[in-house]
Design a protein around this motif. Structure first.
Motif, short mmCIF file in Angstrom:
data_model
loop_
_atom_site.label_atom_id
_atom_site.label_comp_id
_atom_site.label_asym_id
_atom_site.label_seq_id
_atom_site.Cartn_x
_atom_site.Cartn_y
_atom_site.Cartn_z
N VAL A 34 55.96 50.39 39.16
CA VAL A 34 56.71 49.64 40.15
C VAL A 34 55.86 48.47 40.63
O VAL A 34 54.72 48.64 41.02
CB VAL A 34 57.09 50.55 41.34
N TYR A 35 56.43 47.28 40.58
CA TYR A 35 55.68 46.09 40.95
C TYR A 35 55.59 45.96 42.46
O TYR A 35 56.60 46.04 43.16
CB TYR A 35 56.32 44.84 40.35
N VAL A 36 54.41 45.79 42.97
CA VAL A 36 54.16 45.52 44.39
C VAL A 36 53.42 44.20 44.48
O VAL A 36 52.37 44.03 43.86
CB VAL A 36 53.31 46.64 45.04
N HIS A 37 53.98 43.27 45.23
CA HIS A 37 53.34 41.96 45.33
C HIS A 37 51.96 42.13 45.99
O HIS A 37 51.85 42.74 47.05
CB HIS A 37 54.21 41.01 46.16
N GLY A 87 41.90 55.78 48.54
CA GLY A 87 43.29 56.09 48.78
C GLY A 87 44.19 55.27 47.87
O GLY A 87 43.74 54.39 47.13
N ALA A 88 45.49 55.51 47.93
CA ALA A 88 46.44 54.84 47.04
C ALA A 88 46.46 53.34 47.28
O ALA A 88 46.45 52.54 46.34
CB ALA A 88 47.83 55.44 47.22
N ASN A 89 46.51 52.91 48.55
CA ASN A 89 46.54 51.49 48.87
C ASN A 89 45.28 50.78 48.41
O ASN A 89 45.33 49.68 47.86
CB ASN A 89 46.71 51.29 50.38
N GLY A 90 44.14 51.43 48.63
CA GLY A 90 42.87 50.83 48.23
C GLY A 90 42.76 50.66 46.73
O GLY A 90 42.25 49.64 46.24
N LYS A 91 43.26 51.62 45.98
CA LYS A 91 43.22 51.52 44.52
C LYS A 91 44.12 50.41 44.02
O LYS A 91 43.78 49.71 43.06
CB LYS A 91 43.61 52.86 43.90
N ARG A 93 44.91 47.70 45.75
CA ARG A 93 44.23 46.45 46.09
C ARG A 93 43.16 46.11 45.06
O ARG A 93 43.05 44.97 44.61
CB ARG A 93 43.58 46.58 47.47
N LEU A 94 42.39 47.11 44.70
CA LEU A 94 41.30 46.88 43.75
C LEU A 94 41.84 46.49 42.38
O LEU A 94 41.27 45.61 41.71
CB LEU A 94 40.45 48.15 43.64
N SER A 95 42.94 47.11 41.97
CA SER A 95 43.53 46.81 40.68
C SER A 95 43.97 45.35 40.60
O SER A 95 43.75 44.67 39.60
CB SER A 95 44.72 47.74 40.43
N TYR A 96 44.61 44.86 41.67
CA TYR A 96 45.05 43.47 41.68
C TYR A 96 43.86 42.52 41.85
O TYR A 96 43.80 41.46 41.23
CB TYR A 96 46.06 43.24 42.79
N LEU A 97 42.93 42.91 42.72
CA LEU A 97 41.83 42.01 43.03
C LEU A 97 40.96 41.72 41.81
O LEU A 97 40.52 40.59 41.61
CB LEU A 97 40.97 42.60 44.16
N LYS A 98 40.73 42.72 40.97
CA LYS A 98 39.89 42.49 39.80
C LYS A 98 40.50 41.43 38.89
O LYS A 98 39.78 40.64 38.25
CB LYS A 98 39.66 43.78 39.02
#
Length: 471
Positions: A34-37, A87-91, A93-98
């Motif tokens: 599921v895409y999350v901006h 946590g789920a949100n942090g993961k 964030r990290l996935s997009y940030l990289k």
């Protein structure tokens, strides 16, 4: 017929909005999740809008101590918080940030490549990204909007309230998640450090929250006052100060300073790694700088089960070596008569591409011992990218000081040293596997990248054109 523009040139010439919109499309079709901006993951919460306004009004300021002072100010003694579970949100964030880090790093690599043709290149996408986030924290008005777009955070709506802004502290926290496993590494085969320094003109008052955020962003942070009106003395003082703080011997950080400067920011990232079970070859080996020029360079050899792929269509091979449990070295080599310029012109839009479709192979790898060092002024690179106003003299950085500072330089320095861990030549008797290893020898210019193992974020990206030149 019109000649097709090379992929990388097209990438580097795109404006930030178009670039990131295209990049998001790639992400969206890459899987069935599921895409999350990403903007939503890093934006301010509506409930914190009022708190944000109060924070800006109540910020305390201070004057940094002079650069030659031996005192240790309180703002440099703040303990760093322990890393919490993502946590789920942090993961997410990290996935997009990289990916955002890689896109920005690829753009800067393109700018550097234009000015250093045929030379070694080394830069740190995570370090550069972190420096720009630091300035985003203190930017206002159009400068803040431009930096936010350049960092890849394109708002999905035109909502003017604070939810249309990215919370830079969330980005800093995610970047720390990338660095922390390496900063806390205790293995003998790797050393990683990150040093940031903020130098301001005498009597310039700095906002305490900004300095506190900088202190949390890296391994070590220092803020000092410097008299920039005497450029020669300021250069000498800053170089001496930084050299005393870094743990790896390196060349001077600065050569000149604009006397109108009131703020200068520097970041140094150092990584020294040893390849496990690698042995130095007794004799220097041939390395072909080009088809007609060869030199003799110290090389090492290691045999093991490594991840590998050979792309016959694009004419390059990739070999990955874990240098610790937290860092992965990726080596990209031209094959079939291809050259490095062709590979660079078709550099992938997604950093994960280099890590896909690999398979384990028993390989005997021979590669040069390396010491690479590069220093860049991000403002100069912005000029090469036609973005000279982004951190120029007209930039609005009023959140850092009541007197809007004039940024002289934003220096990023990267240092990488790769050596062998063993002192003796490889023992053939240890190679008792039934399968003969495939031989891979890096004896002509190649690309390298270093990824943090957990996040797959790119810490370093470089070109080795001549192993004897440390950049």
């Amino acid at each position: 017929m019109q000649k097709r523009q090379p992929q990388s040139q097209w990438l580097f010439n795109m404006n930030p909005t178009s670039l990131f919109s295209f990049f998001l499309c790639l992400i969206a079709v890459a899987g069935d999740r599921v895409y999350v901006h990403p903007f939503t993951l890093f934006a301010y919460n509506r409930s914190s809008c009022k708190d944000l306004e109060n924070l800006i009004q109540e910020e305390k300021t201070f004057v940094p101590i002079f650069i030659k002072s031996q005192a240790i100010p309180a703002y440099e003694e703040q303990p760093k918080p322990e890393m919490q579970s993502l946590g789920a949100n942090g993961k997410q964030r990290l996935s997009y940030l990289k990916d955002l880090v890689y896109v920005l790093g690829a753009r800067f690599y393109g700018a550097v490549r234009e000015t250093r043709k045929g030379q070694n290149i080394l830069l740190s996408p995570t370090s550069i990204y972190g420096s720009l986030v630091s300035f985003y924290l203190v930017a206002s008005g159009q400068t803040a909007a431009d930096l936010q777009d350049f960092l890849g955070f394109i708002s999905p709506s035109g909502d003017p309230d604070c939810t249309s802004k990215v919370d830079g502290r969330k980005v800093i926290s995610a970047l720390r998640t990338i660095d922390d496993p390496l900063l806390t590494n205790t293995a003998d085969d790797l050393f990683f450090s990150k040093l940031s320094c903020l130098f301001s003109a005498p009597n310039v008052r700095l906002a305490e929250p900004f300095v506190r955020d900088l202190a949390l962003a890296g391994d070590a942070f220092y803020a000092r006052a410097v008299d920039f009106t005497n450029p020669r003395q300021a250069v000498e003082q800053i170089n001496t100060f930084v050299e005393a703080k870094v743990t790896s011997r390196s060349s001077n950080l600065l050569t000149d300073i604009d006397p109108t400067t009131t703020l200068l920011f520097t970041t140094e990232i150092h990584l020294k790694a040893n390849v496990k079970k690698a042995s130095q070859l007794k004799e220097p080996q041939e390395f072909w700088i080009d088809s007609s020029t060869k030199i003799l360079v110290p090389m090492m050899s290691v045999t093991g089960l490594f991840q590998y792929k050979r792309d016959a269509r694009k004419h390059f091979s990739i070999t990955t070596i874990p240098i610790t449990k937290n860092a992965l070295l990726v080596l990209v080599q031209p094959i079939n008569g291809n050259d490095l310029n062709t590979i660079e012109s078709e550099i992938s839009l997604q950093s994960s591409d280099w890590l896909q479709d690999l398979s384990p192979r028993r390989i005997k790898l021979s590669l040069p011992q390396l010491t690479l060092e590069s220093t860049y002024d991000l403002q100069e690179l912005f000029v090469n990218m036609n973005l000279s106003t982004l951190l120029g003299k007209e930039a609005d950085l009023s959140k850092i000081s009541s007197a809007n500072p004039t940024v002289g330089k934003v220096i990023n320095k990267a240092f990488f040293k790769l050596n062998n861990l063993a002192d003796e030549e490889e023992d053939p008797s240890e190679q008792n596997e039934d399968v003969m290893p495939m031989e891979v020898t890096l004896n002509n210019p190649f690309l390298l990248a270093i990824y943090e193992e957990n996040s797959k974020a790119m810490l370093f990206l470089g070109r080795v054109a001549n192993p004897l030149n440390g950049v």
